[in-house]
Design a protein around this motif. Structure first.
Motif, PDB file in Angstrom:
ATOM      1  N   MET A   1       0.828  -1.204   0.000  1.00 25.09           N
ATOM      2  CA  MET A   1       0.000   0.000   0.000  1.00 25.09           C
ATOM      3  C   MET A   1       0.865   1.258   0.000  1.00 25.09           C
ATOM      4  N   ASN A   2       1.890   1.259   0.870  1.00 24.36           N
ATOM      5  CA  ASN A   2       2.787   2.408   0.938  1.00 24.36           C
ATOM      6  C   ASN A   2       3.556   2.586  -0.369  1.00 24.36           C
ATOM      7  N   ALA A   3       3.941   1.449  -0.976  1.00 19.57           N
ATOM      8  CA  ALA A   3       4.674   1.512  -2.236  1.00 19.57           C
ATOM      9  C   ALA A   3       3.814   2.131  -3.327  1.00 19.57           C
ATOM     10  N   LEU A   4       2.541   1.768  -3.364  1.00 15.00           N
ATOM     11  CA  LEU A   4       1.622   2.319  -4.349  1.00 15.00           C
ATOM     12  C   LEU A   4       1.431   3.817  -4.126  1.00 15.00           C
ATOM     13  N   LEU A   5       1.308   4.204  -2.854  1.00 16.24           N
ATOM     14  CA  LEU A   5       1.130   5.617  -2.526  1.00 16.24           C
ATOM     15  C   LEU A   5       2.361   6.421  -2.930  1.00 16.24           C
ATOM     16  N   ASN A   6       3.544   5.874  -2.652  1.00 16.00           N
ATOM     17  CA  ASN A   6       4.781   6.563  -3.005  1.00 16.00           C
ATOM     18  C   ASN A   6       4.926   6.719  -4.514  1.00 16.00           C
ATOM     19  N   THR A   7       4.529   5.676  -5.253  1.00 11.82           N
ATOM     20  CA  THR A   7       4.587   5.739  -6.712  1.00 11.82           C
ATOM     21  C   THR A   7       3.639   6.807  -7.243  1.00 11.82           C
ATOM     22  N   THR A   8       2.447   6.881  -6.653  1.00  8.54           N
ATOM     23  CA  THR A   8       1.460   7.882  -7.072  1.00  8.54           C
ATOM     24  C   THR A   8       1.980   9.291  -6.825  1.00  8.54           C
ATOM     25  N   ILE A   9       2.560   9.500  -5.642  1.00  2.00           N
ATOM     26  CA  ILE A   9       3.108  10.814  -5.308  1.00  2.00           C
ATOM     27  C   ILE A   9       4.256  11.183  -6.251  1.00  2.00           C
ATOM     28  N   GLN A  10       5.119  10.205  -6.513  1.00  2.00           N
ATOM     29  CA  GLN A  10       6.248  10.453  -7.406  1.00  2.00           C
ATOM     30  C   GLN A  10       5.771  10.741  -8.825  1.00  2.00           C
ATOM     31  N   PHE A  11       4.739  10.013  -9.257  1.00  2.00           N
ATOM     32  CA  PHE A  11       4.180  10.215 -10.594  1.00  2.00           C
ATOM     33  C   PHE A  11       3.602  11.628 -10.726  1.00  2.00           C
ATOM     34  N   GLU A  12       2.896  12.075  -9.702  1.00  2.00           N
ATOM     35  CA  GLU A  12       2.323  13.418  -9.727  1.00  2.00           C
ATOM     36  C   GLU A  12       3.411  14.489  -9.700  1.00  2.00           C
ATOM     37  N   LYS A  13       4.490  14.226  -8.979  1.00  2.00           N
ATOM     38  CA  LYS A  13       5.608  15.167  -8.933  1.00  2.00           C
ATOM     39  C   LYS A  13       6.259  15.288 -10.305  1.00  2.00           C
ATOM     40  N   ILE A  14       6.497  14.150 -10.942  1.00  2.00           N
ATOM     41  CA  ILE A  14       7.075  14.142 -12.284  1.00  2.00           C
ATOM     42  C   ILE A  14       6.142  14.848 -13.266  1.00  2.00           C
ATOM     43  N   ALA A  15       4.850  14.587 -13.139  1.00  2.00           N
ATOM     44  CA  ALA A  15       3.861  15.222 -14.019  1.00  2.00           C
ATOM     45  C   ALA A  15       3.918  16.735 -13.891  1.00  2.00           C
ATOM     46  N   THR A  16       4.071  17.227 -12.663  1.00  2.00           N
ATOM     47  CA  THR A  16       4.129  18.673 -12.429  1.00  2.00           C
ATOM     48  C   THR A  16       5.380  19.280 -13.053  1.00  2.00           C
ATOM     49  N   ILE A  17       6.524  18.615 -12.875  1.00  2.00           N
ATOM     50  CA  ILE A  17       7.783  19.123 -13.430  1.00  2.00           C
ATOM     51  C   ILE A  17       7.730  19.145 -14.958  1.00  2.00           C
ATOM     52  N   VAL A  18       7.244  18.051 -15.550  1.00  2.00           N
ATOM     53  CA  VAL A  18       7.133  17.964 -17.009  1.00  2.00           C
ATOM     54  C   VAL A  18       6.218  19.060 -17.534  1.00  2.00           C
ATOM     55  N   THR A  19       5.101  19.256 -16.866  1.00  2.00           N
ATOM     56  CA  THR A  19       4.143  20.284 -17.286  1.00  2.00           C
ATOM     57  C   THR A  19       4.775  21.663 -17.270  1.00  2.00           C
ATOM     58  N   GLU A  20       5.463  21.997 -16.185  1.00  2.00           N
ATOM     59  CA  GLU A  20       6.077  23.318 -16.053  1.00  2.00           C
ATOM     60  C   GLU A  20       7.160  23.537 -17.104  1.00  2.00           C
ATOM     61  N   CYS A  21       8.004  22.536 -17.337  1.00  2.00           N
ATOM     62  CA  CYS A  21       9.090  22.666 -18.314  1.00  2.00           C
ATOM     63  C   CYS A  21       8.557  22.843 -19.729  1.00  2.00           C
ATOM     64  N   VAL A  22       7.623  21.968 -20.126  1.00  2.00           N
ATOM     65  CA  VAL A  22       7.104  22.011 -21.489  1.00  2.00           C
ATOM     66  C   VAL A  22       6.307  23.302 -21.723  1.00  2.00           C
ATOM     67  N   ALA A  23       5.502  23.695 -20.762  1.00  2.00           N
ATOM     68  CA  ALA A  23       4.716  24.924 -20.902  1.00  2.00           C
ATOM     69  C   ALA A  23       5.620  26.134 -21.050  1.00  2.00           C
ATOM     70  N   GLN A  24       6.698  26.165 -20.297  1.00  2.00           N
ATOM     71  CA  GLN A  24       7.628  27.294 -20.339  1.00  2.00           C
ATOM     72  C   GLN A  24       8.384  27.339 -21.664  1.00  2.00           C
ATOM     73  N   LEU A  25       8.856  26.186 -22.121  1.00  2.00           N
ATOM     74  CA  LEU A  25       9.660  26.135 -23.332  1.00  2.00           C
ATOM     75  C   LEU A  25       8.846  26.388 -24.600  1.00  2.00           C
ATOM     76  N   LEU A  26       7.607  25.907 -24.626  1.00  2.00           N
ATOM     77  CA  LEU A  26       6.798  26.011 -25.837  1.00  2.00           C
ATOM     78  C   LEU A  26       5.755  27.118 -25.790  1.00  2.00           C
ATOM     79  N   CYS A  27       5.637  27.774 -24.640  1.00  2.00           N
ATOM     80  CA  CYS A  27       4.634  28.833 -24.480  1.00  2.00           C
ATOM     81  C   CYS A  27       3.250  28.301 -24.872  1.00  2.00           C
ATOM     82  N   ALA A  28       2.909  27.157 -24.296  1.00  2.00           N
ATOM     83  CA  ALA A  28       1.647  26.496 -24.634  1.00  2.00           C
ATOM     84  C   ALA A  28       0.976  25.977 -23.365  1.00  2.00           C
TER      85      ALA A  28
END
Length: 217
Positions: A1-28
């Motif tokens: 259960m903890n492993a699944l929760l940690n993966t979810t949190i990590q996935f959301e963190k990665i999603a946030t970083i990817v979103t910020e980088c791509v939005a900034q670079l492409l102005c989209a």
């Protein structure tokens, strides 16, 4: 259960970083959705947790989708058309997003590098906008007094790096185009015909334009 929760949190963190980088670079506008099409990260934070299909009903041709996965978590990065009407090929956008994803999910971030030797990683691996702009200015500085080469590069990328269509659009012979691209390589050390170098040049050009626009506001 903890492993699944940690993966979810990590996935959301990665999603946030990817979103910020791509939005900034492409102005989209950029979203990351989960397997149920709910927004878990967005360049517009007010849209997080909403159904993407509900908030964005335009046709699929108006945005590009790239898979995102981490262990058992799967989703998609969705990139809308640039807000500044910048013409960017879908192939370049997809490759850029994939590079951002790959660099973001790398676990080893303890090594020290020289920024101008990092290649594409320099643009997606650092979060400070001013540093990215300064790096872009540094990479393009040999072309500061070469407007013809800069215009040629803009057209080359707009034509999806196709030499024949670029030469046709510029009304020049392909040998002339080849000479100009060789000159870019000679001056900058980056070869527009090679993908990683081409992405660096393209991102540097985008950041330069964005900086010029913000300076004029």
């Amino acid at each position: 259960m903890n492993a699944l929760l940690n993966t979810t949190i990590q996935f959301e963190k990665i999603a946030t970083i990817v979103t910020e980088c791509v939005a900034q670079l492409l102005c989209a506008e950029v979203f990351v959705i989960d397997q149920d099409a709910y927004v878990i990260a967005s360049s517009n934070s007010k849209l997080i947790n909403y159904s993407f299909n509900y908030i964005y009903k335009e046709k699929a041709s108006n945005y590009l989708r790239v898979p995102l996965s981490l262990n058992t978590q799967v989703g998609e990065v969705i990139v809308c058309k640039p807000r500044n009407s910048e013409v960017i090929s879908s192939r370049l956008v997809q490759e850029l997003v994939e590079l951002v994803i790959n660099q973001t999910t790398l676990s080893d971030r303890n090594q020290v590098y020289c920024l101008d030797g990092l290649g594409i990683t320099a643009f997606v691996g650092i979060g400070d906008e001013r540093t990215k702009i300064e790096l872009a200015a540094y990479l393009l500085s040999p072309l500061n007094h070469e407007p013809e080469l800069l215009a040629t590069l803009d057209t080359f990328f707009a034509e999806d790096c196709c030499s024949s269509s670029t030469a046709h659009r510029l009304s020049i012979h392909r040998n002339t185009l080849s000479y100009r691209l060789d000159k870019v390589k000679l001056l900058t050390g980056l070869n527009p015909r090679h993908f990683d170098d081409a992405v660096q040049i393209r991102l540097a050009l985008l950041l330069r334009k964005l900086n010029q626009k913000s300076s004029n506001i």
